[in-house]
Design an enzyme around this catalytic site. Structure first.
Site, PDB file in Angstrom:
ATOM      1  N   ASP A 286       3.719  -0.644  11.261  1.00 33.89           N
ATOM      2  CA  ASP A 286       3.117   0.459  10.901  1.00 33.89           C
ATOM      3  C   ASP A 286       2.536   1.305  12.089  1.00 33.89           C
ATOM      4  OD1 ASP A 286       2.517   1.864   8.164  1.00 33.89           O
ATOM      5  OD2 ASP A 286       1.048   2.383   9.638  1.00 33.89           O
TER       6      ASP A 286
ATOM      7  N   ARG B 165      13.622   1.301  14.779  1.00 37.42           N
ATOM      8  CA  ARG B 165      14.045   1.166  13.661  1.00 37.42           C
ATOM      9  C   ARG B 165      15.269   0.073  13.453  1.00 37.42           C
ATOM     10  NH1 ARG B 165      15.088   6.968  10.780  1.00 37.42           N
ATOM     11  NH2 ARG B 165      12.689   7.137  11.216  1.00 37.42           N
TER      12      ARG B 165
ATOM     13  N   ARG C 122      -2.330  12.295  10.010  1.00 39.43           N
ATOM     14  CA  ARG C 122      -1.278  13.055  10.383  1.00 39.43           C
ATOM     15  C   ARG C 122      -0.966  14.457   9.532  1.00 39.43           C
ATOM     16  NH1 ARG C 122       3.231   8.436  12.080  1.00 39.43           N
ATOM     17  NH2 ARG C 122       1.919   8.187  14.092  1.00 39.43           N
TER      18      ARG C 122
ATOM     19  N   ASP D  78       0.994  -1.083  -0.044  1.00 33.09           N
ATOM     20  CA  ASP D  78      -0.031   0.000  -0.051  1.00 33.09           C
ATOM     21  C   ASP D  78       1.054   1.081  -0.113  1.00 33.09           C
ATOM     22  OD1 ASP D  78       0.879  -0.290   2.428  1.00 33.09           O
ATOM     23  OD2 ASP D  78      -1.015  -0.415   3.391  1.00 33.09           O
ATOM     24  N   HIS D  79       1.966   1.309   0.363  1.00 32.19           N
ATOM     25  CA  HIS D  79       2.875   2.223   0.844  1.00 32.19           C
ATOM     26  C   HIS D  79       3.440   3.007  -0.582  1.00 32.19           C
ATOM     27  CE1 HIS D  79       1.703   2.221   4.859  1.00 32.19           C
ATOM     28  NE2 HIS D  79       2.551   3.230   5.140  1.00 32.19           N
TER      29      HIS D  79
ATOM     30  N   SER E 231      11.738   6.474  16.584  1.00 33.66           N
ATOM     31  CA  SER E 231      10.955   5.137  16.196  1.00 33.66           C
ATOM     32  C   SER E 231      11.780   3.911  16.274  1.00 33.66           C
ATOM     33  CB  SER E 231      10.534   5.360  15.018  1.00 33.66           C
ATOM     34  OG  SER E 231      11.600   5.626  13.991  1.00 33.66           O
TER      35      SER E 231
HETATM   36  S1  SF4 Z   1      -1.656   6.397   7.783  1.00 32.74           S
HETATM   37 FE1  SF4 Z   1      -0.135   5.049   7.123  1.00 32.74          FE
HETATM   38  S2  SF4 Z   1      -1.402   3.348   6.512  1.00 32.74           S
HETATM   39 FE2  SF4 Z   1      -2.825   4.777   6.997  1.00 32.74          FE
HETATM   40  S3  SF4 Z   1      -3.129   5.614   4.840  1.00 32.74           S
HETATM   41 FE3  SF4 Z   1      -1.665   6.874   5.803  1.00 32.74          FE
HETATM   42  S4  SF4 Z   1       0.379   6.146   5.195  1.00 32.74           S
HETATM   43 FE4  SF4 Z   1      -1.197   4.426   4.777  1.00 32.74          FE
END
Ligand code: SF4
Length: 756
Positions: free
Chosen positions: A160, A645, A448, A95-96, A643
């Site tokens: 994640d 890592r 975010r 997805d990323h 984080s």
């Molecule tokens: S918060 Fe993270 S997992 Fe969710 S859509 Fe955004 S980047 Fe993708």
């Protein structure tokens, strides 16, 4: 394909016993969070009560989920374990890496081409080791997990930070680094500091424009971005049970924005509805049978202040829609105050882009509520003045909302449907703009909104709101528009005012999908070849780290004495380096380039003791490695915070650093170093940090008798011929000492499998 009902039933059959044991040792009623944690203790029932915020505890999670960026190193490491199959059910989600540019189909095709080697690797390694593989376009990890795998009372980890989304279906779901995922897949316990508990009592009921998103936007305003650190938020009360399961997911998802370990809701009829609606009636039935164990004890909710470390109460009947931002998700504005805030602060009033969807807010309920606003605009002959995008969270959601005509409602106002992927949420956005540095505003229903998060432009003012508020403001094209009070005008000069959004929690005709994008793993993966091109710049198979040579480590050169803050980002920077996260050799060229050298106050400039010349840290270390000389890194307080890592521990190990000696460690990084077979040491006397000189050659003594709680000695051989011995401490237990001796924790597991 979706989940293992037998595993869930086995877990449930042990629940009552384990909770009873926990009640005995704690001597009190239990919150839901405590029940799940105690039910997932590594190897058995609780025998002691754990102190919140203090004790480190080993757990046995039920499941691992990985997104495609972080999965690469986690799986490359897992391949070192010698296992033929993962120890717990695990999935990979592509997805990323999909960049949003023109629309779903074209963007997806381009991503498949550009990321082919990564996708081929992930598909083949998943196939071989029993891991479910969700192809690019199948959806965003957290939405897919909620739809397919999450179950009440479960415990999962995911690589994640928004793994916490699954709390909406009653899971203790926690975001971790790849090393932790690797351990759990390899059959090792997973360690967590027993969290503090914050109770959030929800009273009343949402109505009108207020949505689940507004609850977490309000909570973020109360707790701020750090307020949830080290804590799990447990939501309860009549307001909690009134929310849809996906609405609960939205709230838990954005718990990451207040730093919470995770968030959770107790099992209730809304969750049962969602389980049934997503084809998991058998899970709902199993959960119903132990429903009292899948929520907090009544005494806890009746008197929360006596049981939680902190309690917040929100009356949903009085909750206003919120818009949070810019630049931080905890700057919370009730809608009625937002327009003034925009004007007073001089934020760009024009809304350039409205973006809805993502893993946070793309449920059927979200889409239908937002579409009800779009349809009103279309009926009045109005199109969106802002650019407008929709990101479905999964192919199942996308297919269903398209079938039911909702995607068409967005397209009718000028909206573009993006791929079922992260896209603009993670900065994978080829934004259409003729001035990429322009001060501008965007509004998303994501989570975010830190500077540069969405489009890399520090001048983009990103705000966060519910999908319906985002849609309304995108139609108006203005941040100062309040859909609850203001009017829009159409081309005929008619004034219209939106009526309240209306949504449907679950599709009346049920969810549907033609091709969900899932690849089940091979029953027997022994013949499957993992695909890694030996010439790849992005992927590299790992070789095991060498065993300890059974002698003290003498003649180590000081690589760097880091001054002040040295986070995992200073040790292994992100940004452009992330494309090499599956290639240890290439990404090691970022090792410690952000750390400040104590001796010259510069970054990425250290003295090569073999030549006397100053050069970049990675190049200097590579020179030591080529000469067969080990080295040591010295650091200050809280070394390795940030984080989790794994690259920050793997890179020094790979390049030949033997020990990291600091005033104090961030715990997770310290453990990561131990797992990679490094020596993680602390000064017994912190002032000894001052004794380390730039030209020192260093011996570490006492390793032949390396044992728990027994300090080691370090001899500092100064360039003037003098030397001094200092004492250093460590926190290695017997098991971790074995990791050091074997060269890495995974080497031990591999040997166990080789010997079977
Ligand atoms: S918060 Fe993270 S997992 Fe969710 S859509 Fe955004 S980047 Fe993708």
């Amino acid at each position: 394909m979706a989940f293992d009902i037998e595993m869930i039933k086995t877990l449930y059959s042990n629940f009552a016993n384990r909770i009873e044991a926990a009640r005995k040792v704690t001597g009190k009623p239990l919150s839901l969070t405590e029940k799940i944690l105690y039910a997932h203790l590594w190897q058995g029932n609780a025998t002691v009560a754990f102190e919140r915020g203090k004790d480190y505890v080993d757990f046995a999670p039920d499941r691992v989920a990985m997104q495609d960026a972080t999965a690469q190193m986690a799986l490359l490491q897992f391949m070192q374990s010698g296992r033929t199959k993962v120890a717990v059910p695990s999935t990979v989600h592509c997805d990323h890496l999909i960049q949003a540019e023109t629309g779903a189909n074209a963007d997806l095709a381009k991503a498949k081409d550009q990321n082919k080697e990564v996708y081929d690797f992930l598909a083949s390694v998943s196939d071989k080791y029993g891991i479910g593989f969700w192809k690019p376009g199948a959806g965003i990890i957290h939405q897919v997990v909620l739809e397919q795998y999450a179950f009440p009372g479960g415990m999962m980890i995911g690589t994640d930070s928004h793994t916490v989304n699954a709390g909406g279906l009653g899971v203790v779901a926690i975001g971790v680094g790849g090393a932790d995922a690797c351990d759990v897949m390899a059959g090792l316990p997973w360690e967590l500091k027993f969290p503090k508990l914050i109770g959030v009592k929800l009273t009343g009921k949402l109505s009108g424009w207020a949505a689940s998103k507004d609850i977490i936007l309000k909570v973020a305003g109360i707790l701020t971005v750090k307020g949830g650190t080290g804590a799990i938020l447990e939501y309860f009360g009549e307001g909690a049970t009134s929310l849809s399961c996906t609405g609960k997911g939205t709230i838990c998802n954005m718990g990451a924005e207040i730093g919470a370990t995770t968030s959770i809701f107790g099992y209730d009829p809304k969750m049962a509805d969602y389980l049934k609606g997503t084809g998991r009636a058998d899970v709902a039935e199993a959960a119903n049978a132990i429903a009292t164990h899948l929520t907090g004890d009544p005494e806890v909710y009746a008197d929360p202040k006596s049981y939680f470390d902190e309690v917040i109460e929100i009356n949903l009947s009085e909750l206003e829609p919120h818009i949070n931002g810019p630049f931080t998700p905890d700057l919370a504005w009730p809608l009625s105050k937002f327009a003034d805030a925009v004007k007073t602060n001089g934020w760009p009033e024009k809304l350039e882009v409205g973006l809805i969807g993502s893993c946070t807010n793309s449920s059927y309920e979200d889409i239908t509520r937002a579409a009800s606003i779009a349809r009103q605009a279309t009926a009045a002959g109005i199109k969106a003045k802002s650019e407008f995008t929709v990101t479905p969270g999964s192919e199942q959601v996308r297919y269903t909302v398209e079938r039911d005509g909702y995607l068409g409602s967005f397209e009718a106002i000028g909206g573009i449907v993006l791929a079922n992927a992260c896209g603009p949420c993670i900065g994978q956005w080829a934004r259409h703009t003729n001035d990429p540095d322009k001060k501008n505003s965007i509004l998303t229903s994501y989570n975010r909104n830190f500077a540069k998060r969405n489009d890399g432009n520090p001048n983009t003012h990103a705000f966060v709101a519910s999908p319906e508020i985002t849609t309304a403001l995108a139609i108006a094209g203005s941040l100062t528009f309040n859909p609850m009070t203001d009017f829009l005008e159409n081309e005929k000069g008619e004034k219209i005012k939106f009526t309240e959004p209306e949504g449907i929690e679950m599709p009346l005709k049920g969810f549907a999908v033609e091709d969900a994008g899932f690849q089940a793993p091979a029953e027997d993966g022994s013949a499957v070849q993992v695909k890694v091109d030996p010439d790849s710049k992005r992927l590299q198979l790992l070789a095991p780290f060498a065993e300890w040579e059974h002698k003290d480590l003498n003649g180590l050169k000081l690589l760097i004495k880091a001054k002040g803050k040295c986070t995992t980002d200073h040790i292994s920077m992100a940004g452009p380096w992330l494309k090499f996260r599956g290639h240890l050799d290439n990404i090691s060229n970022n090792m410690l380039i952000g750390a400040v050298n104590y001796f010259n106050e510069k970054t990425d400039s250290v003295k090569n003791q073999l030549t006397g010349e100053y050069g970049p840290v990675p190049a200097t270390q590579r020179a030591y490695k080529a000469a067969g000389v080990g080295s040591i890194v010295v650091g200050d307080e809280n070394y390795g915070e940030g984080s989790s890592r794994e690259h920050a521990a793997m890179e020094p190990r790979f390049l030949g650093v033997r020990a990291v000696l600091v005033k104090s460690f961030a715990r997770i990084h310290e453990t990561n170093l131990k797992k990679q077979g490094m020596l993680a040491l602390t000064f017994a006397n912190k002032e000894d940090y001052d004794k380390i000189l730039e030209d020192d050659t260093i011996d570490i003594e006492g390793l032949l008798a390396f044992s728990p709680n027994k300090p080691l000695q370090i001899v500092l051989n100064h360039a003037d011929g003098s030397n001094e011995t200092i004492q250093v401490n460590h926190t290695y237990n017997a098991q971790q000492i074995e990791w050091f001796k074997a060269g890495a924790a995974l080497n031990i597991i591999r040997k166990e499998f080789e010997n079977r």
